[in-house]
Design a protein around this motif. Structure first.
Motif, PDB file in Angstrom:
ATOM      1  N   THR A  74      13.540  -5.798   1.549  1.00  0.00           N
ATOM      2  CA  THR A  74      14.170  -5.981   2.854  1.00  0.00           C
ATOM      3  C   THR A  74      13.302  -6.936   3.674  1.00  0.00           C
ATOM      4  OG1 THR A  74      15.076  -4.805   4.789  1.00  0.00           O
ATOM      5  CG2 THR A  74      13.041  -3.932   3.868  1.00  0.00           C
ATOM      6  N   GLN A  75      13.949  -7.892   4.327  1.00  0.00           N
ATOM      7  CA  GLN A  75      13.211  -8.963   5.004  1.00  0.00           C
ATOM      8  C   GLN A  75      12.779  -8.540   6.396  1.00  0.00           C
ATOM      9  OE1 GLN A  75      12.278 -12.070   3.878  1.00  0.00           O
ATOM     10  NE2 GLN A  75      11.231 -12.378   5.848  1.00  0.00           N
ATOM     11  N   VAL A  76      11.531  -8.818   6.714  1.00  0.00           N
ATOM     12  CA  VAL A  76      10.992  -8.601   8.053  1.00  0.00           C
ATOM     13  C   VAL A  76      10.515  -9.945   8.588  1.00  0.00           C
ATOM     14  CG1 VAL A  76       9.142  -7.539   9.403  1.00  0.00           C
ATOM     15  CG2 VAL A  76      10.311  -6.223   7.623  1.00  0.00           C
ATOM     16  N   THR A  77      11.012 -10.314   9.764  1.00  0.00           N
ATOM     17  CA  THR A  77      10.621 -11.575  10.388  1.00  0.00           C
ATOM     18  C   THR A  77      10.114 -11.292  11.789  1.00  0.00           C
ATOM     19  OG1 THR A  77      12.307 -12.778   9.138  1.00  0.00           O
ATOM     20  CG2 THR A  77      11.371 -13.874  11.063  1.00  0.00           C
ATOM     21  N   VAL A  78       8.899 -11.741  12.075  1.00  0.00           N
ATOM     22  CA  VAL A  78       8.279 -11.530  13.383  1.00  0.00           C
ATOM     23  C   VAL A  78       8.030 -12.897  14.024  1.00  0.00           C
ATOM     24  CG1 VAL A  78       6.405 -10.441  14.655  1.00  0.00           C
ATOM     25  CG2 VAL A  78       7.145  -9.482  12.455  1.00  0.00           C
ATOM     26  N   SER A  79       8.540 -13.074  15.239  1.00  0.00           N
ATOM     27  CA  SER A  79       8.371 -14.369  15.898  1.00  0.00           C
ATOM     28  C   SER A  79       7.783 -14.216  17.291  1.00  0.00           C
ATOM     29  CB  SER A  79       9.710 -15.092  15.975  1.00  0.00           C
ATOM     30  OG  SER A  79      10.630 -14.307  16.721  1.00  0.00           O
ATOM     31  N   ASN A 130       4.143  -0.877  13.648  1.00  0.00           N
ATOM     32  CA  ASN A 130       3.945  -1.122  15.076  1.00  0.00           C
ATOM     33  C   ASN A 130       3.065  -2.346  15.302  1.00  0.00           C
ATOM     34  OD1 ASN A 130       5.401   1.277  15.615  1.00  0.00           O
ATOM     35  ND2 ASN A 130       3.514   2.491  15.525  1.00  0.00           N
ATOM     36  N   SER A 131       3.084  -2.850  16.509  1.00  0.00           N
ATOM     37  CA  SER A 131       2.248  -4.009  16.887  1.00  0.00           C
ATOM     38  C   SER A 131       2.398  -5.148  15.882  1.00  0.00           C
ATOM     39  CB  SER A 131       0.775  -3.584  16.985  1.00  0.00           C
ATOM     40  OG  SER A 131       0.605  -2.559  17.942  1.00  0.00           O
ATOM     41  N   LEU A 132       3.637  -5.462  15.567  1.00  0.00           N
ATOM     42  CA  LEU A 132       3.901  -6.497  14.575  1.00  0.00           C
ATOM     43  C   LEU A 132       3.503  -7.872  15.092  1.00  0.00           C
ATOM     44  CD1 LEU A 132       7.306  -5.120  13.327  1.00  0.00           C
ATOM     45  CD2 LEU A 132       5.309  -5.502  11.881  1.00  0.00           C
ATOM     46  N   ASN A 133       3.058  -8.727  14.178  1.00  0.00           N
ATOM     47  CA  ASN A 133       2.716 -10.102  14.517  1.00  0.00           C
ATOM     48  C   ASN A 133       3.275 -11.030  13.447  1.00  0.00           C
ATOM     49  OD1 ASN A 133       0.594 -10.635  12.401  1.00  0.00           O
ATOM     50  ND2 ASN A 133      -0.328  -8.858  13.412  1.00  0.00           N
ATOM     51  N   GLY A 189       4.556  -7.889  18.744  1.00  0.00           N
ATOM     52  CA  GLY A 189       4.277  -6.670  19.476  1.00  0.00           C
ATOM     53  C   GLY A 189       5.316  -5.583  19.288  1.00  0.00           C
ATOM     54  N   GLY A 190       6.422  -5.933  18.648  1.00  0.00           N
ATOM     55  CA  GLY A 190       7.497  -4.970  18.446  1.00  0.00           C
ATOM     56  C   GLY A 190       7.262  -4.057  17.252  1.00  0.00           C
ATOM     57  N   SER A 191       8.252  -3.211  16.985  1.00  0.00           N
ATOM     58  CA  SER A 191       8.156  -2.211  15.924  1.00  0.00           C
ATOM     59  C   SER A 191       9.415  -2.218  15.066  1.00  0.00           C
ATOM     60  CB  SER A 191       7.975  -0.812  16.517  1.00  0.00           C
ATOM     61  OG  SER A 191       6.785  -0.715  17.275  1.00  0.00           O
ATOM     62  N   LEU A 192       9.248  -1.811  13.829  1.00  0.00           N
ATOM     63  CA  LEU A 192      10.357  -1.587  12.914  1.00  0.00           C
ATOM     64  C   LEU A 192      10.014  -0.399  12.027  1.00  0.00           C
ATOM     65  CD1 LEU A 192      11.307  -5.168  11.594  1.00  0.00           C
ATOM     66  CD2 LEU A 192      12.739  -3.691  13.011  1.00  0.00           C
ATOM     67  N   ARG A 193      11.051   0.289  11.555  1.00  0.00           N
ATOM     68  CA  ARG A 193      10.840   1.342  10.567  1.00  0.00           C
ATOM     69  C   ARG A 193      11.667   1.035   9.331  1.00  0.00           C
ATOM     70  NH1 ARG A 193      12.104   7.831  10.684  1.00  0.00           N
ATOM     71  NH2 ARG A 193      14.244   7.066  10.444  1.00  0.00           N
ATOM     72  N   LEU A 194      10.973   0.857   8.232  1.00  0.00           N
ATOM     73  CA  LEU A 194      11.629   0.614   6.951  1.00  0.00           C
ATOM     74  C   LEU A 194      11.867   1.942   6.238  1.00  0.00           C
ATOM     75  CD1 LEU A 194       9.573  -2.420   5.619  1.00  0.00           C
ATOM     76  CD2 LEU A 194      11.510  -2.397   7.197  1.00  0.00           C
ATOM     77  N   SER A 195      12.963   2.008   5.505  1.00  0.00           N
ATOM     78  CA  SER A 195      13.294   3.190   4.720  1.00  0.00           C
ATOM     79  C   SER A 195      13.489   2.816   3.259  1.00  0.00           C
ATOM     80  CB  SER A 195      14.585   3.834   5.242  1.00  0.00           C
ATOM     81  OG  SER A 195      14.446   4.254   6.578  1.00  0.00           O
ATOM     82  N   CYS A 196      13.110   3.710   2.380  1.00  0.00           N
ATOM     83  CA  CYS A 196      13.297   3.529   0.946  1.00  0.00           C
ATOM     84  C   CYS A 196      13.912   4.818   0.403  1.00  0.00           C
ATOM     85  CB  CYS A 196      11.971   3.247   0.256  1.00  0.00           C
ATOM     86  SG  CYS A 196      12.041   3.227  -1.549  1.00  0.00           S
ATOM     87  N   VAL A 197      15.176   4.740   0.016  1.00  0.00           N
ATOM     88  CA  VAL A 197      15.856   5.900  -0.540  1.00  0.00           C
ATOM     89  C   VAL A 197      15.615   5.950  -2.049  1.00  0.00           C
ATOM     90  CG1 VAL A 197      18.068   7.030  -0.894  1.00  0.00           C
ATOM     91  CG2 VAL A 197      17.597   5.888   1.274  1.00  0.00           C
ATOM     92  N   VAL A 198      15.169   7.088  -2.517  1.00  0.00           N
ATOM     93  CA  VAL A 198      14.841   7.295  -3.924  1.00  0.00           C
ATOM     94  C   VAL A 198      15.988   8.022  -4.605  1.00  0.00           C
ATOM     95  CG1 VAL A 198      13.145   8.280  -5.503  1.00  0.00           C
ATOM     96  CG2 VAL A 198      12.426   7.486  -3.240  1.00  0.00           C
ATOM     97  N   SER A 199      16.437   7.523  -5.749  1.00  0.00           N
ATOM     98  CA  SER A 199      17.597   8.113  -6.422  1.00  0.00           C
ATOM     99  C   SER A 199      17.318   9.532  -6.877  1.00  0.00           C
ATOM    100  CB  SER A 199      18.003   7.251  -7.614  1.00  0.00           C
ATOM    101  OG  SER A 199      16.925   7.147  -8.548  1.00  0.00           O
ATOM    102  N   ASP A 200      16.098   9.775  -7.348  1.00  0.00           N
ATOM    103  CA  ASP A 200      15.749  11.103  -7.819  1.00  0.00           C
ATOM    104  C   ASP A 200      14.238  11.204  -7.932  1.00  0.00           C
ATOM    105  OD1 ASP A 200      16.335  13.145 -10.777  1.00  0.00           O
ATOM    106  OD2 ASP A 200      16.152  13.676  -8.648  1.00  0.00           O
TER     107      ASP A 200
END
Length: 126
Positions: free
Chosen positions: A121-126, A84-87, A15-26
């Motif tokens: 990047t690792q995402v773990t939902v429990s 959002n609403s991760l499971n 039910g939680g949330s995360l925001r992933l980011s991806c930085v692009v070199s150019d």
């Protein structure tokens, strides 16, 4: 050459949330189409979300539609994945990918269309 660096993964409860980011070199012709993929242990890599030309068009896998949002901030050279609403089924290594505009033309988000990848990047939902 294109370098992609992901961040923002972590552990979260259902039910939680995360925001992933991806930085692009150019930004160049190889970053016209940006996408997020994920791969869980023992499973194939799955396309999650895709964005074309700075937000002109987005596309989502059915499994994340209405829960995940992909966006792009050109000034920061960053692509985001708001989740959002991760499971527990969302548990996976998440990868950022890019390629030319043609990668955004297919109906599905296919890893065969993308030639540039981050380390994940690792995402773990429990």
């Amino acid at each position: 050459d294109v370098q992609l660096v992901e961040s923002g993964g972590g552990s979260v409860q259902t039910g939680g949330s995360l925001r992933l980011s991806c930085v692009v070199s150019d930004y160049n012709e190889n970053t016209e189409c940006m996408a997020w993929f994920r791969q869980a242990p023992g499973k194939e890599r799955e396309g999650v979300a895709r964005i074309y030309s700075g937000g002109a068009a987005t596309h989502y896998a059915d499994s994340v539609k209405d829960r995940f949002t992909i966006s792009q901030d050109n000034a920061k050279k960053t692509v985001y994945l708001q989740m959002n609403s991760l499971n527990p089924d969302d548990t996976a290594m998440y990868y950022c990918a890019s390629d030319r505009a043609r990668a955004c033309l297919r109906g599905s988000i296919s890893n065969t269309e993308f030639g540039y990848w981050g380390q994940g990047t690792q995402v773990t939902v429990s």
